[in-house]
Design an enzyme around this catalytic site. Structure first.
Site, short mmCIF file in Angstrom:
data_model
loop_
_atom_site.label_atom_id
_atom_site.label_comp_id
_atom_site.label_asym_id
_atom_site.label_seq_id
_atom_site.Cartn_x
_atom_site.Cartn_y
_atom_site.Cartn_z
N CYS A 26 83.70 -24.44 37.51
CA CYS A 26 82.23 -24.51 37.58
C CYS A 26 81.74 -25.47 38.67
O CYS A 26 80.54 -25.55 38.91
CB CYS A 26 81.67 -24.89 36.23
SG CYS A 26 82.29 -23.80 34.95
N HIS A 57 74.76 -26.69 37.63
CA HIS A 57 75.54 -25.59 37.06
C HIS A 57 74.94 -25.24 35.69
O HIS A 57 74.65 -26.12 34.88
CB HIS A 57 77.00 -26.02 36.92
CG HIS A 57 77.79 -25.14 36.00
ND1 HIS A 57 77.79 -23.77 36.14
CD2 HIS A 57 78.56 -25.42 34.92
CE1 HIS A 57 78.55 -23.26 35.19
NE2 HIS A 57 79.02 -24.23 34.43
N ASN A 70 76.70 -18.91 31.03
CA ASN A 70 77.44 -19.73 32.00
C ASN A 70 78.29 -18.79 32.86
O ASN A 70 79.25 -18.19 32.38
CB ASN A 70 78.31 -20.71 31.22
CG ASN A 70 79.23 -21.53 32.09
OD1 ASN A 70 79.40 -21.25 33.27
ND2 ASN A 70 79.83 -22.56 31.49
N1 ACO Z 1 77.81 -19.96 15.66
C1 ACO Z 1 77.65 -20.61 14.52
N2 ACO Z 1 78.33 -21.75 14.21
C2 ACO Z 1 79.19 -22.21 15.14
C3 ACO Z 1 79.41 -21.56 16.36
C4 ACO Z 1 78.69 -20.38 16.62
N3 ACO Z 1 78.80 -19.68 17.76
N4 ACO Z 1 80.31 -22.25 17.07
C5 ACO Z 1 80.65 -23.31 16.32
N5 ACO Z 1 79.99 -23.28 15.15
C6 ACO Z 1 80.05 -24.22 14.04
C7 ACO Z 1 81.33 -25.01 14.02
O1 ACO Z 1 82.34 -24.32 13.35
C8 ACO Z 1 80.88 -26.25 13.28
O2 ACO Z 1 80.88 -25.98 11.91
P1 ACO Z 1 81.34 -27.11 10.87
O3 ACO Z 1 80.35 -28.22 11.04
O4 ACO Z 1 81.24 -26.39 9.56
O5 ACO Z 1 82.73 -27.46 11.26
C9 ACO Z 1 79.43 -26.44 13.71
O6 ACO Z 1 78.99 -25.17 14.21
C10 ACO Z 1 79.25 -27.47 14.80
O7 ACO Z 1 80.23 -27.22 15.82
P2 ACO Z 1 80.28 -28.10 17.09
O8 ACO Z 1 81.44 -27.67 17.94
O9 ACO Z 1 80.18 -29.54 16.72
O10 ACO Z 1 78.92 -27.65 17.78
P3 ACO Z 1 78.22 -28.29 19.01
O11 ACO Z 1 76.88 -28.75 18.68
O12 ACO Z 1 79.13 -29.25 19.73
O13 ACO Z 1 78.03 -27.02 19.94
C11 ACO Z 1 78.96 -26.10 21.90
C12 ACO Z 1 79.16 -26.32 20.42
C13 ACO Z 1 77.73 -25.25 22.10
C14 ACO Z 1 80.17 -25.35 22.47
C15 ACO Z 1 78.78 -27.46 22.59
O14 ACO Z 1 79.83 -28.32 22.25
C16 ACO Z 1 78.70 -27.35 24.07
O15 ACO Z 1 77.79 -26.78 24.60
N6 ACO Z 1 79.66 -27.99 24.79
C17 ACO Z 1 79.70 -27.90 26.21
C18 ACO Z 1 80.34 -26.63 26.54
C19 ACO Z 1 80.10 -26.24 27.95
O16 ACO Z 1 79.01 -26.31 28.45
N7 ACO Z 1 81.18 -25.79 28.54
C20 ACO Z 1 81.17 -25.29 29.80
C21 ACO Z 1 81.04 -26.37 30.84
S1 ACO Z 1 82.27 -26.30 32.00
C22 ACO Z 1 82.29 -24.78 32.44
O17 ACO Z 1 81.26 -24.28 32.71
C23 ACO Z 1 83.56 -24.02 32.42
#
Ligand code: ACO
Length: 321
Positions: A111, A247, A277
């Site tokens: 990215c 990004h 993304n």
């Molecule tokens: N739908 C519903 N629930 C979900 C989902 C989903 N799609 N995904 C995860 N959950 C649940 C999890 O199982 C967890 O449940 P639990 O509390 O019972 O265990 C709960 O939601 C919270 O999960 P987290 O992983 O803590 O959720 P978070 O708020 O961190 O959001 C996310 C997850 C969206 C992936 C976030 O961490 C994020 O955006 N991270 C950055 C990712 C990113 O931008 N990556 C790309 C950048 S680099 C590149 O571009 C390659």
């Protein structure tokens, strides 16, 4: 001498997959995805490939910049998801365009790829090595997405963006770029070409795997630092910056970066709600949208910032031509 962007183009597949469709594949829902990521839909390839999208975006950028393919000296394609390894995607673009005089190579930095492609082309133009460069980000992340993993499949989309750069008079701003291979395990995907046994295609390691929270924390810390550093290094005040084009990974990341920089959200355009993304294509697609709807105006100073797997991150200042 510097490199000036004189044309932009993009291509996104016509097939749109909204959050409700994803909810038919994994246990999730539109509200959760929008709230945690800002993404409402993503465009997904049907007949397109990384190569075909790169070619289309490139043609559109050349047409926009009124640049003939014969003038192009350099083609750089940033991708982590090409449908081919040999020849490189950039050579396929050269063939399609008939850009016989171009030197072509691909760049892989996830990215951060478009920012690095811009910096690489800028260095060649600044140094007088080439006069005209075509930089492209093209990704088919849907091929690397594990559609059974709800923590990643909600995030990604497909598409391509391109920019034509010409050598010209103007100031060259020094970029800021970093890599930290020691933290690489936060975002991984093994190569399919290492597969001895095609049955293992179902193994999660052959799809993008991510420690979402680690990536989130990395991005909201390192991106503002890189942006502040690039401004300081070039003696540019943040008041001089019209746009911060980050990004397009996650709305919450963009909001956190704006807050840490103490800059208004209006300066942080986003289109991730429509495309998800698209890795190295995201900044290029947004630049093209903003050029077409005339938000970009001559003389504006723009910061572009990328971050992602590697880990890699960086920021550059563009003065719009
Ligand atoms: N739908 C519903 N629930 C979900 C989902 C989903 N799609 N995904 C995860 N959950 C649940 C999890 O199982 C967890 O449940 P639990 O509390 O019972 O265990 C709960 O939601 C919270 O999960 P987290 O992983 O803590 O959720 P978070 O708020 O961190 O959001 C996310 C997850 C969206 C992936 C976030 O961490 C994020 O955006 N991270 C950055 C990712 C990113 O931008 N990556 C790309 C950048 S680099 C590149 O571009 C390659």
């Amino acid at each position: 001498m510097t490199g000036i962007i004189c044309g932009t183009g993009s291509y996104t597949p016509s097939y749109v997959m909204d959050n409700n469709e994803i909810a038919t594949m994994v246990e999730t829902n539109d509200e959760w995805i929008k709230e945690r990521t800002g993404v409402a839909a993503r465009h997904i390839i049907k007949d397109e490939t990384t190569v075909s999208m790169a070619c289309e975006a490139a043609k559109r950028a050349l047409a926009d910049g009124r640049v003939d393919a014969g003038e192009v000296d350099l083609i750089i394609v940033s991708t982590i998801s090409s449908n081919i390894i040999l020849p490189c995607t950039a050579c396929e673009v050269q063939k399609e365009l008939g850009a016989k005089g171009a030197t072509c190579f691909d760049l892989s930095a996830a990215c951060s790829g478009f920012v690095l492609a811009y910096n690489t082309a800028l260095a060649y133009l600044f140094g007088g090595v080439y006069k005209t460069a075509l930089i492209i980000g093209s990704e088919s992340l849907s091929n690397l997405t594990n559609w059974e993993d709800r923590s990643t499949c909600i995030l990604f989309g497909d598409g391509a963006g391109a920019a034509v750069m010409k050598a010209g008079e103007g100031r060259t701003y020094l970029p800021v770029t970093y890599s930290d291979g020691m933290k690489g395990k936060a975002l991984t995907c093994s190569s399919r070409h290492a597969l001895a046994d095609t049955c293992r295609m179902k193994d999660p390691e052959y799809y993008i795997q991510m420690d979402g929270q680690a990536v989130f924390k990395f991005a909201v810390k390192k991106v503002p630092e890189a942006v502040s550093e690039v401004l300081e290094k070039n003696h540019v005040e943040k008041e001089e910056i019209t746009w911060y084009i980050l990004h397009q990974a996650n709305r919450r990341i963009v909001e956190a970066v704006a807050k840490r920089l103490d800059e208004p959200m209006e300066k942080f355009p986003m289109n991730l709600q429509e495309y998800g993304n698209t890795s190295s294509a995201s900044i290029a697609i947004l630049l093209d949208e903003m050029k077409k709807d005339k938000r970009l105006k001559s003389g504006q100073k723009i910061v572009i910032a990328g971050f992602g797997a590697g880990l890699t991150w960086g920021a550059s200042i563009i003065e719009w031509g």
